[in-house]
Design an enzyme around this catalytic site. Structure first.
Site, PDB file in Angstrom:
ATOM      1  CG  ASP A 105      -1.932   1.095   1.187  1.00 26.75           C
ATOM      2  OD1 ASP A 105      -2.114   1.675   0.104  1.00 26.75           O
ATOM      3  OD2 ASP A 105      -2.550   1.384   2.226  1.00 26.75           O
ATOM      4  CG  ASP A 340      -3.855   4.161  -2.402  1.00 23.35           C
ATOM      5  OD1 ASP A 340      -3.019   3.347  -1.990  1.00 23.35           O
ATOM      6  OD2 ASP A 340      -4.987   4.290  -1.880  1.00 23.35           O
TER       7      ASP A 340
END
Ligand SMILES: *[C@@H]1O[C@H](CO)[C@@H](O)[C@H](O)[C@H]1NC(C)=O
Ligand SMILES: *[C@@H]1O[C@H](CO)[C@@H](O)[C@H](O)[C@H]1NC(C)=O
Ligand SMILES: *[C@@H]1O[C@H](CO)[C@@H](O)[C@H](O)[C@H]1NC(C)=O
Ligand SMILES: *[C@@H]1O[C@H](CO)[C@@H](O)[C@H](O)[C@H]1NC(C)=O
Ligand SMILES: *[C@@H]1O[C@H](CO)[C@@H](O)[C@H](O)[C@H]1NC(C)=O
Ligand SMILES: *[C@@H]1O[C@H](CO)[C@@H](O)[C@H](O)[C@H]1NC(C)=O
Length: 482
Positions: A105, A340
């Site tokens: 992430d 992201d």
């Protein structure tokens, strides 16, 4: 937490249909490993009766020196896999000597795992059986790790953009990813988890900035205040750079799009791209590339700001324009767009999302409750383009048709657009270039120069394109390109 409270989930829409995707948004927030380019030379020297002892020792010392030299000048690469309809990218990570698959992430900074015996909650904070959290293992057992050291009088407390939240204790352990060994890495040891797992991941590895970390003073999470009681620390890659284990202060990701069939399946999809630490992810690229500064924030207002005194949180970039083929209008955008890996879809301003959906043939129709645009999977999709630093990057139409696993009244398979309505282009609203966009580029994140380099990938068929990536059935491709 600042970590966006906006919750957009398809869960309710699709609740009546089992095994359907709910798009992931690990903002504040990636699979299989088969190989590493690190020369895995075996430097151990056998001490045998025929080898004089002193000579063996000399060999060993030399071997050790060579091994350390190799380590210091190394970059480390591993594969990522896709879980949960290829909405999550996972990689193998070791805490101490315990192995887990963690979500990769770039939209958050903490690395954590649930502790064995953790309590599970639903997103409304009701206690539910541990199995509901659907982690891939029973959890991390710090007491079984000889390298674990607890960090007393602190607590771990994080909430993600999709409504998942976790609290727990904090400690330090050796973290190994892609053969890169980071010692004394601060980690979250989760005791209370509101988590919608995929049956494979046992937590998450956050790669964003230290100032976005989620460790707080004291042991009571309800007393945490961001940033007043936050105790920022170095996330895994920052520690790796500080400890000198990588040769370059950057890491790089290439996330492959899964095949249509894999995106319609909750199985773990091995070999769905790469993450490289201190190196560049090894996939074929074009010469379309740009390096741009990461946008800093005003720490008090949490708004993007240009000055020498900025705080870094996310990998935020200035996106100049968004457009798509056949469109005569070009949309100027906002300076609050983050890259992201932990978010499945692209979240763009409403007017862009609406215009793009309307350009599908047939048009994609917005579900007003959930913001997702629904269309038959046989639709023709324009090519979405994103201009960053004066360079235009294209999004393969295949990334804008995600199977929902449900049919319309005529029995046609329904898909969702990979581009989502992220709300009005207002100050303070964070937009996201998620996996939809990231399937098309290699992104290299430099934490020393605070820059990102984007390189357009060579077009590839679903699930392929990467060295060592498995090729998928041409049948799925035919269904996708209409
Ligand atoms: C994780 O590591 C195991 C053991 O080496 C390997 O079999 C598996 O493919 C890896 N999985 C992922 C998703 O990296
Ligand atoms: C969840 O409920 C517990 C009490 O059971 C409470 O202490 C905690 O603050 C709640 N968490 C959230 C995020 O609301
Ligand atoms: C990474 O390591 C390999 C092998 O040593 C080398 O060929 C490559 O150029 C290195 N650098 C980057 C940036 O990938
Ligand atoms: C920062 O400067 C760039 C280039 O001048 C500009 O495009 C951008 O909008 C500015 N961002 C902010 C937050 O002022
Ligand atoms: C983290 O925040 C502090 C306080 O705002 C600031 O001084 C520091 O420069 C920030 N560090 C980074 C890497 O953004
Ligand atoms: C996805 O899988 C479901 C059953 O698992 C099937 O009914 C559906 O037709 C599949 N959808 C597509 C678009 O392949």
């Amino acid at each position: 937490m600042l970590l966006s409270r906006k919750v957009h989930t398809l869960a309710a829409l699709l609740a009546s249909v089992s095994a359907t995707p709910t798009f992931r948004r690990h903002v504040s927030s990636v699979s299989p490993r088969t190989s590493s380019p690190l020369p895995a030379a075996d430097y151990s020297v056998a001490i045998t009766a025929s080898t004089p002892r002193t000579k063996a020792k000399k060999f060993m010392m030399q071997a050790l020196r060579e091994s350390q030299a190799a380590q210091a000048g190394s970059n480390f690469t591993t594969v990522v896999g896709g879980s949960d309809f290829d909405e999550e990218y996972l990689t193998n990570v070791t805490f101490g000597e315990q192995d887990f698959l963690l979500i990769v992430d770039t939209g958050s900074s903490d690395t954590w795992a649930p502790q064995v015996g953790f309590a599970c909650f639903d997103l409304n904070n009701n206690s539910v059986p541990q199995s509901t959290c659907a982690f891939g293992t029973s959890g991390y057992d710090p007491s079984a790790s000889t390298t674990f050291v607890a960090d007393p009088d602190t607590n771990f407390n994080i909430e993600y953009g999709d409504g998942e939240f976790l609290t727990g204790t904090v400690g330090f352990d050796t973290v190994i990813v892609a053969n890169m060994v980071v010692t004394n890495q601060e980690i979250g040891v989760v005791t209370d988890a509101a988590w919608e797992g995929d049956g494979f991941n046992t937590g998450l590895m956050g790669l964003a900035s230290p100032n976005l970390t989620s460790v707080f003073e004291g042991t009571d999470p309800s007393a945490d205040e961001f940033p007043q009681t936050q105790i920022p620390y170095n996330p895994v890659f920052y520690s790796a750079v500080q400890q000198g284990v990588v040769s370059n202060p950057f890491f790089s990701v290439a996330l492959d799009r899964g095949s249509f069939a894999a995106e319609n399946s909750s199985d773990l999809d091995q070999n769905l791209g790469f993450i490289a630490f201190g190196g560049i992810a090894p996939v074929d690229v074009t010469d379309t590339a740009v390096t741009v500064p990461i946008q800093g924030y005003n720490a008090a207002t949490f708004l993007p700001q240009n000055s020498s005194r900025v705080t870094y949180f996310y990998y935020t970039v200035d996106v100049e324009l968004m457009s798509f083929t056949g469109n005569h209008k070009v949309f100027g955008t906002t300076n609050n767009i983050i890259l992201d890996t932990g978010t499945t879809l692209d979240y763009v301003p409403t007017e862009v999302a609406d215009a793009f959906a309307a350009a599908f043939d047939p048009p994609a129709v917005k579900d007003e409750d959930f913001g997702v645009y629904v269309v038959v999977c046989s639709a023709t999709v324009p090519e979405f383009t994103v201009n960053i630093g004066g360079v235009t990057f294209t999004v393969d139409p295949a990334d804008n048709l995600l199977p929902l696993g449900i049919q319309d009244d005529q029995g046609n398979d329904l898909c969702a657009s990979g581009t989502f309505d992220g709300g009005p282009a207002e100050e303070g609203n964070i937009f996201i270039l998620g996996d939809t966009f990231l399937h098309n580029v290699v992104v290299t994140f430099n934490i020393e120069t605070d820059e990102v380099t984007l390189t357009q990938r060579t077009p590839y068929t679903n699930g392929g394109g990467g060295v060592g990536a498995q090729r998928r059935s041409p049948e799925s491709l035919r269904r996708r390109s209409s």
